[in-house]
Design a protein around this motif. Structure first.
Motif, PDB file in Angstrom:
ATOM      1  N   VAL A  56       0.810  -1.127   0.024  1.00  0.00           N
ATOM      2  CA  VAL A  56      -0.019  -0.250  -0.239  1.00  0.00           C
ATOM      3  C   VAL A  56       0.852   1.176   0.265  1.00  0.00           C
ATOM      4  CG1 VAL A  56      -1.629   1.209   1.062  1.00  0.00           C
ATOM      5  CG2 VAL A  56      -1.730  -1.160   1.077  1.00  0.00           C
ATOM      6  N   GLN A  57       0.598   2.236  -0.955  1.00  0.00           N
ATOM      7  CA  GLN A  57       1.271   3.235  -1.030  1.00  0.00           C
ATOM      8  C   GLN A  57       2.877   3.521  -0.736  1.00  0.00           C
ATOM      9  OE1 GLN A  57      -1.464   5.667   1.044  1.00  0.00           O
ATOM     10  NE2 GLN A  57      -2.449   6.499  -0.679  1.00  0.00           N
ATOM     11  N   LEU A  68      -4.795  -1.361   5.241  1.00  0.00           N
ATOM     12  CA  LEU A  68      -5.210  -0.176   4.363  1.00  0.00           C
ATOM     13  C   LEU A  68      -4.838   0.924   5.211  1.00  0.00           C
ATOM     14  CD1 LEU A  68      -8.414  -1.556   2.415  1.00  0.00           C
ATOM     15  CD2 LEU A  68      -5.971  -1.130   1.558  1.00  0.00           C
ATOM     16  N   LYS A  82      -6.952   4.868  -2.911  1.00  0.00           N
ATOM     17  CA  LYS A  82      -5.597   4.577  -2.187  1.00  0.00           C
ATOM     18  C   LYS A  82      -4.734   4.001  -3.570  1.00  0.00           C
ATOM     19  CE  LYS A  82      -5.497   3.970   2.278  1.00  0.00           C
ATOM     20  NZ  LYS A  82      -4.356   4.513   3.126  1.00  0.00           N
ATOM     21  N   ILE A  84      -2.412   1.098  -4.836  1.00  0.00           N
ATOM     22  CA  ILE A  84      -2.028  -0.332  -4.061  1.00  0.00           C
ATOM     23  C   ILE A  84      -1.062  -0.781  -5.223  1.00  0.00           C
ATOM     24  CG2 ILE A  84      -2.875  -2.554  -3.753  1.00  0.00           C
ATOM     25  CD1 ILE A  84      -5.426  -1.404  -2.639  1.00  0.00           C
TER      26      ILE A  84
END
Length: 158
Positions: A56-57, A68, A82, A84
């Motif tokens: 994630v990021q 998350l 988001k 991903i």
């Protein structure tokens, strides 16, 4: 004809028959052995590795489940996006399926999602950054908690 002659003939025929069987048997065995052959192949075997990872990021690569983050704390109607990443940590191609979002029934289906830039496949050691937007409907129940899970299925075969 005399008895001795008949016995001699029978004996001679018996000896000739035994000799013929012996010759045919030995000759057959030699012929069979002369036409038998084989070749053998051998090698080391190692199956392919299949492993899809996510992040994630810009975070570390994991198998999952991947947190998350705080984006879903104090959730309100609107969109939450988001970034991903998916990485094919395999030795073969990974064919990606459509993402699946599971939302806690307590949230009454008020959260859906959409995905941008999801390729059909990733080559070995290939990765992709994708944007996932979670759409939170106006009818999100107030003061309700639950879980959601986003899954990206992959297969080594189409």
């Amino acid at each position: 004809m005399t008895t001795t002659t008949q016995k001699d003939r029978r004996g001679a025929m018996l000896r000739a028959s035994i000799a013929a069987v012996a010759v045919l048997g030995i000759g057959g065995a030699i012929t069979t052995a002369a036409w038998t052959d084989q070749v053998t192949f051998a090698g080391d075997v190692q199956s392919a590795k299949f492993d899809l990872r996510g992040a994630v990021q810009g975070g570390a690569w994991y198998d999952g489940p991947i947190d998350l983050g705080d984006a879903f704390k104090n959730l309100q109607p609107g969109d939450v996006t988001k970034t991903i990443a998916l990485k094919n940590n395999s030795t073969v191609n990974a064919y990606l399926g459509e993402s699946v979002l599971e939302v806690d029934p307590a949230l009454n289906g008020a959260i859906t999602h959409s995905v941008e830039n999801l390729p059909a496949s990733l080559a070995p050691n290939g990765y992709v950054n994708i944007k996932v937007t979670f759409h939170v409907a106006d009818d999100l129940p107030m003061s309700t908690a639950g879980k959601l899970q986003l899954t990206f299925p992959a297969s080594s075969a189409r």
